[in-house]
Write a protein that holds these residues in place. Structure first.
Motif, PDB file in Angstrom:
ATOM      1  N   ALA A 107       0.606  -1.136   0.069  1.00  0.00           N
ATOM      2  CA  ALA A 107      -0.027  -0.123   0.010  1.00  0.00           C
ATOM      3  C   ALA A 107       0.823   1.355  -0.039  1.00  0.00           C
ATOM      4  N   VAL A 171     -13.121  -1.249  -4.626  1.00  0.00           N
ATOM      5  CA  VAL A 171     -12.550  -0.179  -3.745  1.00  0.00           C
ATOM      6  C   VAL A 171     -11.307   0.365  -4.300  1.00  0.00           C
ATOM      7  N   GLY A 172     -10.489  -0.576  -5.188  1.00  0.00           N
ATOM      8  CA  GLY A 172      -9.347  -0.006  -5.990  1.00  0.00           C
ATOM      9  C   GLY A 172      -9.746   1.021  -6.830  1.00  0.00           C
ATOM     10  N   ALA A 175     -11.388   4.144  -4.735  1.00  0.00           N
ATOM     11  CA  ALA A 175     -10.248   5.057  -3.957  1.00  0.00           C
ATOM     12  C   ALA A 175      -8.856   4.623  -4.021  1.00  0.00           C
ATOM     13  N   TRP A 177      -5.889   1.778  -5.921  1.00  0.00           N
ATOM     14  CA  TRP A 177      -5.516   0.275  -5.454  1.00  0.00           C
ATOM     15  C   TRP A 177      -5.033   0.250  -4.105  1.00  0.00           C
ATOM     16  N   ARG A 178      -4.024   1.211  -3.834  1.00  0.00           N
ATOM     17  CA  ARG A 178      -3.239   1.051  -2.662  1.00  0.00           C
ATOM     18  C   ARG A 178      -4.528   1.125  -1.260  1.00  0.00           C
ATOM     19  N   THR A 179      -5.684   1.622  -1.475  1.00  0.00           N
ATOM     20  CA  THR A 179      -6.562   1.509  -0.462  1.00  0.00           C
ATOM     21  C   THR A 179      -7.276   0.128  -0.177  1.00  0.00           C
ATOM     22  N   ALA A 180      -7.221  -0.540  -1.567  1.00  0.00           N
ATOM     23  CA  ALA A 180      -7.724  -2.169  -1.588  1.00  0.00           C
ATOM     24  C   ALA A 180      -6.606  -2.787  -0.498  1.00  0.00           C
ATOM     25  N   THR A 182      -4.597  -1.660   1.714  1.00  0.00           N
ATOM     26  CA  THR A 182      -4.539  -1.210   3.060  1.00  0.00           C
ATOM     27  C   THR A 182      -5.607  -2.020   3.949  1.00  0.00           C
ATOM     28  N   ALA A 183      -6.930  -1.930   3.065  1.00  0.00           N
ATOM     29  CA  ALA A 183      -8.158  -2.788   3.645  1.00  0.00           C
ATOM     30  C   ALA A 183      -7.790  -4.338   4.050  1.00  0.00           C
TER      31      ALA A 183
END
Length: 395
Positions: A107, A171-172, A175, A177-180, A182-183
């Motif tokens: 992330a 999600v990616g 918001a 792909w890094r957020t995906a 992180t989740a």
């Protein structure tokens, strides 16, 4: 995948343990496998975004699918033999913490090579967690509930495709792909905490010896299982890893529609999993051949009929049903080939499957960078057709 042998001392403990606690432990292992499956194949839905972030091609971005498989293939036998005296609860928690770390590293990665390092950590987690966690049902619940608990644990595989990957892709796209990732890191930490709370101490079973694996590999049944598994998994991941670029460029649908298509594929995979499980018990060779045939037909027809959304989604349903049956068929072949050592069969299944996932993604990446997404579909279909022939030859 076959399960490990339950120690005699643990059978009464599992039987006397609170049913609620036992099932909570089962669900924690299922959640761990769900997180692992989702993280492993999450890049399939995010390849264009990852590639754009680091200015690399789709084929190079496909290395995010290649790295985990190779490392999982190595870690499956190594972890099983090297941690023979370590409490299994501790090992499972360590692997989930490692998965969380891998997601957080991806992330925040400022360079693509660091993303690949994170995928190495994912691969170690896959091989270790699967080899230990896949056979825990018999150690967590009473004997009469082992069958249902095993089914629950393995439901994580299709659920990861049906829920995890489409949601991660959504999600990616919404918001980044890094957020995906992180989740998924947060989810992994949550699962780790749940395991600490609900898993009982799990003393390791009798250690798996290297000589047992060597003896298993010398058997003709094992070699046939390896060959058919290699061909069909190579075909699937060589083509399906790049299904998102195909849908974007050839079918000409937007990111939101791609997410829906992946969800439909995953739902078909659940159906294929149960259909394959019922069929392989009666006619294992025919079940494996039909599963490979469905993958071959869908991949070969996509360049012809997949230029329109309707044709593409129908073929993805066929593909999902076919590939959904592949893991259970492959696992059954390995279990039949090594009936006296379920853990050896489990390690061979995990190692061969994961190594071939990597080879498929790598081969598909080389093709898609030099030709087009349609070409990788055709080559994948031809390879799956060869698997049909090989499965038909086995007596």
């Amino acid at each position: 995948m076959p399960h490990t042998v339950t120690t005699t001392a643990e059978r009464p403990r599992a039987a006397s343990r609170s049913p609620l606690i036992g099932w909570l432990a089962v669900w924690s292992v299922t959640a761990g496998l769900f997180a692992i499956v989702t993280v492993e194949i999450l890049p399939i839905g995010l390849l264009p975004e990852i590639g754009h972030s680091f200015r690399v091609t789709d084929g190079t971005a496909g290395l995010t699918m290649t790295m985990p498989g190779f490392l999982a293939a190595l870690s499956a036998p190594l972890v099983t033999t090297a941690t023979a005296r370590v409490d299994r609860r501790l090992m499972l928690c360590v692997f989930m913490a490692l998965l969380a770390l891998a997601n957080f590293v991806a992330a925040v990665a400022p360079a693509y090579w660091l993303v690949l390092v994170s995928r190495v950590l994912v691969g170690v987690t896959i091989g270790g967690f699967w080899s230990i966690g896949a056979g825990l049902a018999a150690r967590l619940v009473p004997p009469e509930s082992v069958g249902r608990a095993t089914a629950v644990i393995f439901s994580a595989v299709p659920l990861g495709s049906v829920l995890g990957v489409p949601l991660g892709t959504f999600v990616g796209e919404a918001a980044g792909w890094r957020t995906a990732f992180t989740a998924m890191g947060v989810l992994s930490l949550g699962v780790c905490g749940a395991m600490v709370l609900v898993l009982p101490p799990l003393a390791p079973d009798e250690a798996l010896r290297v000589r047992v694996l060597r003896a298993a590999l010398r058997g003709s049944g094992t070699r046939w299982a390896l060959l058919v598994t290699f061909l069909v998994v190579l075909a699937h991941f060589g083509a399906y890893t790049y299904v998102t670029p195909f849908l974007r460029r050839v079918t000409d649908v937007g990111p939101g529609v791609v997410t829906v298509f992946l969800l439909v594929y995953g739902a078909a995979g659940i159906a294929g999993n149960f259909i394959g499980g019922a069929a392989v018990a009666r006619r294992p060779r025919a079940a494996f051949a039909v599963a490979a045939g469905l993958v071959a037909g869908a991949a070969l027809l996509l360049p012809v009929l997949g230029d329109r959304p309707g044709g593409a989604v129908v073929l993805l349903v066929v593909w999902g049903i076919g590939y959904g049956a592949v893991p259970v068929c492959s696992g059954a072949w390995f279990a039949a080939a090594v009936p006296r050592s379920p853990e050896a069969a489990s390690v061979l299944f995990t190692g061969s499957f994961q190594a071939t996932i990597s080879l498929g993604a790598l081969a598909g990446g080389a093709v898609v960078d030099r030709a087009a997404p349609s070409a990788v579909m055709v080559l994948g279909g031809l390879t799956a057709a060869l698997a049909v022939v090989v499965a038909g030859l086995r007596r």
